[in-house]
Structures are given as C-alpha cells and as structure tokens.
Scaffold this motif. Structure first.
Motif, PDB file in Angstrom:
ATOM      1  N   PRO A 255      -9.975   3.995  -0.612  1.00  0.00           N
ATOM      2  CA  PRO A 255      -8.760   3.699   0.160  1.00  0.00           C
ATOM      3  C   PRO A 255      -7.712   3.018  -0.720  1.00  0.00           C
ATOM      4  O   PRO A 255      -8.059   2.316  -1.679  1.00  0.00           O
ATOM      5  CB  PRO A 255      -9.255   2.760   1.259  1.00  0.00           C
ATOM      6  N   PRO A 256      -6.451   3.206  -0.399  1.00  0.00           N
ATOM      7  CA  PRO A 256      -5.394   2.557  -1.181  1.00  0.00           C
ATOM      8  C   PRO A 256      -5.430   1.042  -0.987  1.00  0.00           C
ATOM      9  O   PRO A 256      -5.839   0.538   0.058  1.00  0.00           O
ATOM     10  CB  PRO A 256      -4.110   3.156  -0.610  1.00  0.00           C
ATOM     11  N   ARG A 257      -4.999   0.341  -2.021  1.00  0.00           N
ATOM     12  CA  ARG A 257      -4.897  -1.115  -1.923  1.00  0.00           C
ATOM     13  C   ARG A 257      -3.732  -1.485  -1.017  1.00  0.00           C
ATOM     14  O   ARG A 257      -2.718  -0.780  -0.969  1.00  0.00           O
ATOM     15  CB  ARG A 257      -4.653  -1.726  -3.307  1.00  0.00           C
ATOM     16  N   ASP A 258      -3.849  -2.602  -0.338  1.00  0.00           N
ATOM     17  CA  ASP A 258      -2.713  -3.084   0.447  1.00  0.00           C
ATOM     18  C   ASP A 258      -1.707  -3.743  -0.501  1.00  0.00           C
ATOM     19  O   ASP A 258      -1.980  -3.950  -1.686  1.00  0.00           O
ATOM     20  CB  ASP A 258      -3.168  -4.029   1.559  1.00  0.00           C
ATOM     21  N   ARG A 259      -0.531  -4.064   0.022  1.00  0.00           N
ATOM     22  CA  ARG A 259       0.546  -4.597  -0.815  1.00  0.00           C
ATOM     23  C   ARG A 259       0.151  -5.923  -1.479  1.00  0.00           C
ATOM     24  O   ARG A 259       0.435  -6.140  -2.657  1.00  0.00           O
ATOM     25  CB  ARG A 259       1.823  -4.775   0.007  1.00  0.00           C
ATOM     26  N   ALA A 260      -0.523  -6.796  -0.748  1.00  0.00           N
ATOM     27  CA  ALA A 260      -0.911  -8.087  -1.311  1.00  0.00           C
ATOM     28  C   ALA A 260      -1.861  -7.902  -2.495  1.00  0.00           C
ATOM     29  O   ALA A 260      -1.735  -8.592  -3.515  1.00  0.00           O
ATOM     30  CB  ALA A 260      -1.558  -8.959  -0.235  1.00  0.00           C
ATOM     31  N   THR A 261      -2.785  -6.978  -2.383  1.00  0.00           N
ATOM     32  CA  THR A 261      -3.725  -6.721  -3.472  1.00  0.00           C
ATOM     33  C   THR A 261      -3.004  -6.107  -4.660  1.00  0.00           C
ATOM     34  O   THR A 261      -3.248  -6.488  -5.814  1.00  0.00           O
ATOM     35  CB  THR A 261      -4.867  -5.798  -2.999  1.00  0.00           C
ATOM     36  N   ARG A 262      -2.113  -5.176  -4.399  1.00  0.00           N
ATOM     37  CA  ARG A 262      -1.337  -4.567  -5.498  1.00  0.00           C
ATOM     38  C   ARG A 262      -0.499  -5.611  -6.219  1.00  0.00           C
ATOM     39  O   ARG A 262      -0.404  -5.607  -7.448  1.00  0.00           O
ATOM     40  CB  ARG A 262      -0.421  -3.470  -4.971  1.00  0.00           C
ATOM     41  N   LYS A 263       0.123  -6.511  -5.463  1.00  0.00           N
ATOM     42  CA  LYS A 263       0.928  -7.558  -6.085  1.00  0.00           C
ATOM     43  C   LYS A 263       0.048  -8.465  -6.942  1.00  0.00           C
ATOM     44  O   LYS A 263       0.395  -8.783  -8.083  1.00  0.00           O
ATOM     45  CB  LYS A 263       1.668  -8.380  -5.030  1.00  0.00           C
ATOM     46  N   ALA A 264      -1.096  -8.878  -6.417  1.00  0.00           N
ATOM     47  CA  ALA A 264      -2.013  -9.741  -7.181  1.00  0.00           C
ATOM     48  C   ALA A 264      -2.481  -9.030  -8.454  1.00  0.00           C
ATOM     49  O   ALA A 264      -2.525  -9.639  -9.530  1.00  0.00           O
ATOM     50  CB  ALA A 264      -3.204 -10.144  -6.321  1.00  0.00           C
ATOM     51  N   ASP A 265      -2.812  -7.747  -8.348  1.00  0.00           N
ATOM     52  CA  ASP A 265      -3.238  -6.980  -9.526  1.00  0.00           C
ATOM     53  C   ASP A 265      -2.104  -6.871 -10.549  1.00  0.00           C
ATOM     54  O   ASP A 265      -2.329  -6.968 -11.758  1.00  0.00           O
ATOM     55  CB  ASP A 265      -3.708  -5.584  -9.117  1.00  0.00           C
ATOM     56  N   THR A 266      -0.892  -6.668 -10.055  1.00  0.00           N
ATOM     57  CA  THR A 266       0.277  -6.559 -10.938  1.00  0.00           C
ATOM     58  C   THR A 266       0.529  -7.874 -11.666  1.00  0.00           C
ATOM     59  O   THR A 266       0.735  -7.896 -12.889  1.00  0.00           O
ATOM     60  CB  THR A 266       1.513  -6.149 -10.126  1.00  0.00           C
TER      61      THR A 266
ATOM     62  N   ARG B  28       4.225   2.071  -2.831  1.00  0.00           N
ATOM     63  CA  ARG B  28       4.123   1.635  -4.232  1.00  0.00           C
ATOM     64  C   ARG B  28       5.160   0.590  -4.621  1.00  0.00           C
ATOM     65  O   ARG B  28       4.985  -0.137  -5.584  1.00  0.00           O
ATOM     66  CB  ARG B  28       4.214   2.832  -5.169  1.00  0.00           C
ATOM     67  N   THR B  29       6.253   0.487  -3.886  1.00  0.00           N
ATOM     68  CA  THR B  29       7.294  -0.478  -4.230  1.00  0.00           C
ATOM     69  C   THR B  29       6.894  -1.865  -3.738  1.00  0.00           C
ATOM     70  O   THR B  29       6.687  -2.079  -2.547  1.00  0.00           O
ATOM     71  CB  THR B  29       8.649  -0.060  -3.635  1.00  0.00           C
ATOM     72  N   LEU B  30       6.771  -2.789  -4.688  1.00  0.00           N
ATOM     73  CA  LEU B  30       6.371  -4.162  -4.390  1.00  0.00           C
ATOM     74  C   LEU B  30       7.552  -5.124  -4.434  1.00  0.00           C
ATOM     75  O   LEU B  30       7.521  -6.172  -3.792  1.00  0.00           O
ATOM     76  CB  LEU B  30       5.322  -4.641  -5.404  1.00  0.00           C
ATOM     77  N   MET B  31       8.576  -4.780  -5.221  1.00  0.00           N
ATOM     78  CA  MET B  31       9.769  -5.602  -5.348  1.00  0.00           C
ATOM     79  C   MET B  31      10.977  -4.678  -5.296  1.00  0.00           C
ATOM     80  O   MET B  31      10.965  -3.610  -5.889  1.00  0.00           O
ATOM     81  CB  MET B  31       9.770  -6.374  -6.671  1.00  0.00           C
ATOM     82  N   ARG B  32      11.978  -5.120  -4.580  1.00  0.00           N
ATOM     83  CA  ARG B  32      13.236  -4.380  -4.513  1.00  0.00           C
ATOM     84  C   ARG B  32      14.364  -5.404  -4.588  1.00  0.00           C
ATOM     85  O   ARG B  32      14.316  -6.452  -3.946  1.00  0.00           O
ATOM     86  CB  ARG B  32      13.326  -3.591  -3.209  1.00  0.00           C
TER      87      ARG B  32
ATOM     88  N   ALA C 151       3.755  -0.176  -8.198  1.00  0.00           N
ATOM     89  CA  ALA C 151       2.386  -0.108  -8.712  1.00  0.00           C
ATOM     90  C   ALA C 151       1.596   0.893  -7.883  1.00  0.00           C
ATOM     91  O   ALA C 151       1.681   0.890  -6.660  1.00  0.00           O
ATOM     92  CB  ALA C 151       1.726  -1.484  -8.652  1.00  0.00           C
ATOM     93  N   TRP C 152       0.852   1.743  -8.582  1.00  0.00           N
ATOM     94  CA  TRP C 152      -0.036   2.683  -7.900  1.00  0.00           C
ATOM     95  C   TRP C 152      -1.133   3.133  -8.844  1.00  0.00           C
ATOM     96  O   TRP C 152      -1.026   3.008 -10.051  1.00  0.00           O
ATOM     97  CB  TRP C 152       0.729   3.877  -7.327  1.00  0.00           C
ATOM     98  N   ARG C 153      -2.189   3.633  -8.237  1.00  0.00           N
ATOM     99  CA  ARG C 153      -3.308   4.174  -9.011  1.00  0.00           C
ATOM    100  C   ARG C 153      -3.382   5.682  -8.840  1.00  0.00           C
ATOM    101  O   ARG C 153      -3.103   6.418  -9.755  1.00  0.00           O
ATOM    102  CB  ARG C 153      -4.621   3.509  -8.583  1.00  0.00           C
ATOM    103  N   GLU C 154      -3.731   6.116  -7.674  1.00  0.00           N
ATOM    104  CA  GLU C 154      -3.875   7.550  -7.405  1.00  0.00           C
ATOM    105  C   GLU C 154      -2.797   7.984  -6.413  1.00  0.00           C
ATOM    106  O   GLU C 154      -2.009   7.173  -5.936  1.00  0.00           O
ATOM    107  CB  GLU C 154      -5.276   7.845  -6.826  1.00  0.00           C
ATOM    108  N   ALA C 155      -2.795   9.270  -6.082  1.00  0.00           N
ATOM    109  CA  ALA C 155      -1.794   9.816  -5.168  1.00  0.00           C
ATOM    110  C   ALA C 155      -1.794   9.103  -3.818  1.00  0.00           C
ATOM    111  O   ALA C 155      -0.748   8.978  -3.182  1.00  0.00           O
ATOM    112  CB  ALA C 155      -2.023  11.316  -4.981  1.00  0.00           C
ATOM    113  N   ASN C 156      -2.962   8.608  -3.399  1.00  0.00           N
ATOM    114  CA  ASN C 156      -3.008   7.941  -2.093  1.00  0.00           C
ATOM    115  C   ASN C 156      -2.325   6.569  -2.109  1.00  0.00           C
ATOM    116  O   ASN C 156      -2.202   5.922  -1.081  1.00  0.00           O
ATOM    117  CB  ASN C 156      -4.448   7.828  -1.585  1.00  0.00           C
TER     118      ASN C 156
END
Length: 153
Positions: free
Chosen positions: A6-17, A143-147, A133-138
């Motif tokens: 499953p795709p990561r949620d925004r909070a997880t993507r931000k933490a990973d970034t 994918r946008t974390l900051m605007r 930030a993204w990994r796979e197509a899902n």
C-alpha cells in the motif's frame, strides 16, 4: 517496496523525506538551466534550518545558473524511491564569508569542508518551494508534500 504494497500516507512520506535530507552526506542530482542549456550535476547537500545548502565552485555552471535564475531542481534517491524538490535561491555567499550555521553545519553534514578547498567556493542556500516524494505508481497520487514553501497537512 513493490507496487503491491500500500502507498505511504503523507505523514510517513514527509518523515521519510526529512530523514533522507537530514542524513549524513546526502547526495542529490541538481538540475539547472541557463537559457536553453540544461545542466545536471551530483552534489552533496546539507539540510539546515529547513534549507538546502550546497557548496560548489562559484564559477561553475551550476552556481552561475542558480544565481542567474534563482531556481534549481533537486532529485534524491533512486527512481523507485525519489524525492523531487523545486527550490529558490535565498543566498549565495563565498565560503569564507558564510554565517557559522551555514559553514559549520555544511561541513558537519557533508563530511567535507569547502572552506579548506581554496578560494572560489560558494555556499548556495536554497528554500524548498515544492517537494514531491513517491516510490511506485501507486504513490503518484498524493506525491506533493510541500507547495508554495508550505508543508501540506
């Protein structure tokens, strides 16, 4: 990660970034353009005070393009775990004239000190404007974390 996960949620993507940015000797591909001449170079960055700090020779094509246009695009990670950052230049300063937080912070994070590389190096302090930030197509969706320089909730 596979596309079946499953795709990561925004909070997880931000933490990973942020973990990727704050890691020691974080490397990025830095894309610039001057006129119709695009240019791509790998550089080590330091993530300091929510800013990206790069060090390069002041006469390099990269430094000249960033100071002329005020923008750069950075890519971190591989194609299956990428962070893309559109950034704007806040300041360009000779290494010997840089504020302590920039010079010492960069030397600590990047594992080298451009102040010892001789004259001609500059620090480029960039403010992220858009972060994706993204990994796979899902993970393309969301994918946008900051605007506009603001982290999305």
């Amino acid at each position: 990660m596979s596309a079946a996960e499953p795709p990561r949620d925004r909070a997880t993507r931000k933490a990973d970034t942020l973990a990727k940015l704050a890691g020691p000797a974080a490397d990025a591909w830095v894309a610039t353009a001057a006129g119709d001449q695009p240019y791509l170079v790998p550089l080590t960055l330091a993530w300091l005070r929510e800013r990206i700090v790069l060090a390069t020779e002041g006469r390099s094509r990269t430094a000249r393009a960033i100071t002329a246009t005020g923008t750069a695009r950075l890519g971190l990670g591989g194609t299956r775990d990428v962070v893309m950052i559109d950034a704007v230049l806040e300041s360009a300063v000779a290494t010997g004239e840089a504020p302590e937080w920039v010079a010492d912070g960069y030397a600590e994070r990047a594992d080298w000190d451009p102040r010892t590389a001789g004259d001609g190096y500059v620090f480029l302090v960039l403010r992220p404007d858009r972060v994706q930030a993204w990994r796979e197509a899902n993970e393309i969706s969301g994918r946008t974390l900051m605007r506009d320089g603001r982290w999305l909730e």
